[in-house]
Design an enzyme around this catalytic site. Structure first.
Site, PDB file in Angstrom:
ATOM      1  N   PHE A  46       0.791  -1.224   0.000  1.00  0.00           N
ATOM      2  CA  PHE A  46       0.000   0.000   0.000  1.00  0.00           C
ATOM      3  C   PHE A  46       0.827   1.280   0.000  1.00  0.00           C
ATOM      4  CE2 PHE A  46      -1.824  -3.538   2.372  1.00  0.00           C
ATOM      5  CZ  PHE A  46      -2.765  -3.935   1.433  1.00  0.00           C
ATOM      6  N   VAL A  47       1.808   1.381   0.874  1.00  0.00           N
ATOM      7  CA  VAL A  47       2.662   2.572   0.919  1.00  0.00           C
ATOM      8  C   VAL A  47       3.703   2.522  -0.204  1.00  0.00           C
ATOM      9  CG1 VAL A  47       4.299   3.903   2.323  1.00  0.00           C
ATOM     10  CG2 VAL A  47       2.313   2.821   3.408  1.00  0.00           C
ATOM     11  N   CYS A  48       4.200   1.334  -0.494  1.00  0.00           N
ATOM     12  CA  CYS A  48       5.298   1.173  -1.465  1.00  0.00           C
ATOM     13  C   CYS A  48       5.024   1.807  -2.826  1.00  0.00           C
ATOM     14  CB  CYS A  48       5.660  -0.298  -1.618  1.00  0.00           C
ATOM     15  SG  CYS A  48       6.225  -1.058  -0.081  1.00  0.00           S
ATOM     16  N   ARG A 124      11.995   0.396   5.435  1.00  0.00           N
ATOM     17  CA  ARG A 124      12.067   1.480   4.459  1.00  0.00           C
ATOM     18  C   ARG A 124      13.355   2.290   4.643  1.00  0.00           C
ATOM     19  NH1 ARG A 124       7.314   1.323   2.000  1.00  0.00           N
ATOM     20  NH2 ARG A 124       5.582   0.535   3.236  1.00  0.00           N
TER      21      ARG A 124
END
Length: 196
Positions: A46-48, A124
């Site tokens: 989702f964030v990637c 991250r």
């Protein structure tokens, strides 16, 4: 040896997705340039995609500063390629302007100190490597929070400035702002102007 600021960056050679095809990418390929190496946990999350798309859209700005952005994942090159073939509206990447490195054996993530061993995914991490292959900056975020493209670009510009001019940069420095001459006597000029 795990990656450290002021030390040589661990070298690597990985299969990557570059312009929709597989290619070999190594750190040596970018000697003489700044490299922004970023790690993501997993494809199809989702964030990637928000990070990769944002950095991809800023790739030209980094290029103009003599920097190359690379993203690495513990996914296979096949998974990364499939992700680029999915439209952005559906959570895919679509066409991108930066290489996606496949760290399937986890050696890159391990060497840079971002691998969560028990899960087989990377935190991250973001590493700025200078043209001599020396790490100048490291940040590592926990999984739920993405990084800031503008800050990464500002840091590249900041390290380039200090390399070229020999001055040091105060908090919140941006290109064109005042700098500090790094001696006790000369630094007074900055502090007097900043604290009127």
């Amino acid at each position: 040896m795990v990656a450290q600021v002021q030390k040589q960056a661990p070298t690597f050679k990985k299969t990557a997705v570059v312009d929709g095809v597989f290619d070999e990418v190594s750190l040596d390929k970018y000697k003489g340039k700044y490299v922004v190496l970023a790690f993501i946990p997993l494809a199809f999350t989702f964030v990637c995609p928000t990070e990769i798309i944002a950095f991809s859209e800023a790739a030209k700005k980094f290029e103009e500063q003599g920097a190359q952005v690379l993203f690495a994942s513990t996914d296979s090159e096949y998974s990364l390629l499939a992700w680029t073939n999915i439209p952005r509206k559906e959570g895919g990447l679509g066409p991108i302007n930066i290489p996606l490195l496949a760290d399937t054996n986890h050696s890159l993530s391990r060497d840079y100190g971002v691998l969560i061993e028990e899960e087989g995914v990377a935190l991250r991490g973001l590493f700025i490597i200078d043209p001599k292959g020396v790490i100048r900056h490291i940040t590592i975020n926990d999984l739920p929070v993405g990084r800031n493209v503008d800050e990464a670009l500002r840091l590249v510009e900041a390290f380039q400035w200090t390399d070229k001019n020999g001055t040091v940069l105060p908090c919140n420095w941006t290109p064109g702002a005042a700098t500090i001459k790094p001696t006790v006597e000369d630094s007074k000029e900055y502090f007097e102007a900043a604290n009127k």
